[in-house]
Write an enzyme that holds these catalytic residues in place. Structure first.
Site, mmCIF file in Angstrom:
data_model
loop_
_atom_site.group_PDB
_atom_site.id
_atom_site.type_symbol
_atom_site.label_atom_id
_atom_site.label_comp_id
_atom_site.label_asym_id
_atom_site.label_seq_id
_atom_site.Cartn_x
_atom_site.Cartn_y
_atom_site.Cartn_z
ATOM 1 N N HIS A 8 47.722 46.118 50.913
ATOM 2 C CA HIS A 8 48.030 47.534 51.151
ATOM 3 C C HIS A 8 48.177 47.731 52.656
ATOM 4 C CE1 HIS A 8 46.741 48.618 47.023
ATOM 5 N NE2 HIS A 8 45.822 47.692 47.217
ATOM 6 N N HIS A 60 42.689 43.146 39.528
ATOM 7 C CA HIS A 60 43.019 44.567 39.412
ATOM 8 C C HIS A 60 44.496 44.751 39.066
ATOM 9 C CE1 HIS A 60 39.320 45.804 42.015
ATOM 10 N NE2 HIS A 60 39.015 45.509 40.766
ATOM 11 N N ASP A 116 43.001 42.469 48.568
ATOM 12 C CA ASP A 116 42.190 43.643 48.900
ATOM 13 C C ASP A 116 40.878 43.273 49.586
ATOM 14 O OD1 ASP A 116 44.168 45.194 47.835
ATOM 15 O OD2 ASP A 116 42.990 45.964 46.164
ATOM 16 N N ASP A 176 46.851 46.667 39.925
ATOM 17 C CA ASP A 176 47.881 46.863 40.948
ATOM 18 C C ASP A 176 48.217 45.578 41.704
ATOM 19 O OD1 ASP A 176 45.323 47.066 42.187
ATOM 20 O OD2 ASP A 176 46.144 48.255 43.835
ATOM 21 N N HIS A 177 47.613 44.456 41.300
ATOM 22 C CA HIS A 177 47.930 43.147 41.862
ATOM 23 C C HIS A 177 48.360 42.177 40.758
ATOM 24 C CE1 HIS A 177 46.507 44.027 45.956
ATOM 25 N NE2 HIS A 177 45.823 44.940 45.297
ATOM 26 N N HIS A 192 43.642 38.882 42.873
ATOM 27 C CA HIS A 192 42.506 39.333 42.054
ATOM 28 C C HIS A 192 43.001 40.069 40.816
ATOM 29 C CE1 HIS A 192 43.330 42.767 44.682
ATOM 30 N NE2 HIS A 192 42.618 43.537 43.889
ATOM 31 N N HIS A 195 35.269 42.410 46.883
ATOM 32 C CA HIS A 195 36.099 43.401 46.195
ATOM 33 C C HIS A 195 36.076 43.093 44.698
ATOM 34 C CE1 HIS A 195 39.162 46.462 45.845
ATOM 35 N NE2 HIS A 195 39.938 45.623 45.173
#
Length: 194
Positions: free
Chosen positions: A174, A56, A135, A58-59, A54, A112
């Protein structure tokens, strides 16, 4: 098929999916591309493609950098998710090949983010399949509902992911990197039920 996790940031996981016959690999959510490339080198493999779950940061935040470090690499991401650095957009049901033996199926798992994609991975050798859930699904729950509804999350977790074969290994974005998806959705009988 071998899978190796690479710890990134404070609590993220990137992954290497390796086709052992060709020594080709896919990187899942390589937010810290230098770490992922170092892991690939340690395992003697070449990264040929990126699977982004996705948009975001942090990905997907490492996609542009990995494109600089590995010229010509393909970066996959959801067609409606506006993934940074994406070169190849995927929809639910799209198939991707890795090396000679690894097959990847894109699963749209929204909530998400609207275009979140989980990647279901199998190989010709008959190893247990794996799914990379970003996520959407964690060890102890699910991702926050940033762009979707409870109904979408239920569909993503208990229908889309919950319908995968029982031995499917789950790798989330995560927390601890593996567990059984069917237990999360309470689809397996309790010990009292046998």
């Amino acid at each position: 098929m071998k899978i190796h996790h690479v710890a990134c940031l404070e609590d993220n996981y990137a992954y290497l999916i390796i086709d052992e016959s060709t020594k080709e690999a896919a990187a899942v959510d390589p937010v810290e591309p230098e770490k992922v490339l170092k892991a690939a080198q340690e395992h003697g493999v070449d990264i040929k493609l990126v699977l982004t779950t996705h948009h975001h940061w942090d990905h997907a935040g490492g996609n542009e950098k990995i494109k600089q470090l590995v010229p010509g690499i393909k970066v996959y991401g959801g067609s409606i998710d506006n993934v940074k650095g994406c070169t190849d957009k995927v929809d639910n049901g799209d198939k991707i090949s890795l090396g000679a033996d690894v097959h990847i199926l894109s699963l749209h798992t929204p909530c998400h983010t609207k275009g979140h994609i989980s990647y279901y991975v199998t190989n010709k050798e008959g190893d247990d399949p794996a799914v990379f859930t970003g996520d959407t699904l964690f060890i102890a729950g699910c991702g926050k509902f940033f762009e979707g509804t409870a109904e979408q999350m239920h569909q993503s977790l208990c229908v889309t992911l919950g319908s995968l074969p029982k031995p499917t290994r789950v790798y989330c974005g995560h927390e601890a990197p593996k567990f059984d998806v069917l237990e999360q959705c309470n689809l397996l009988p309790s010990p009292e039920q046998g």
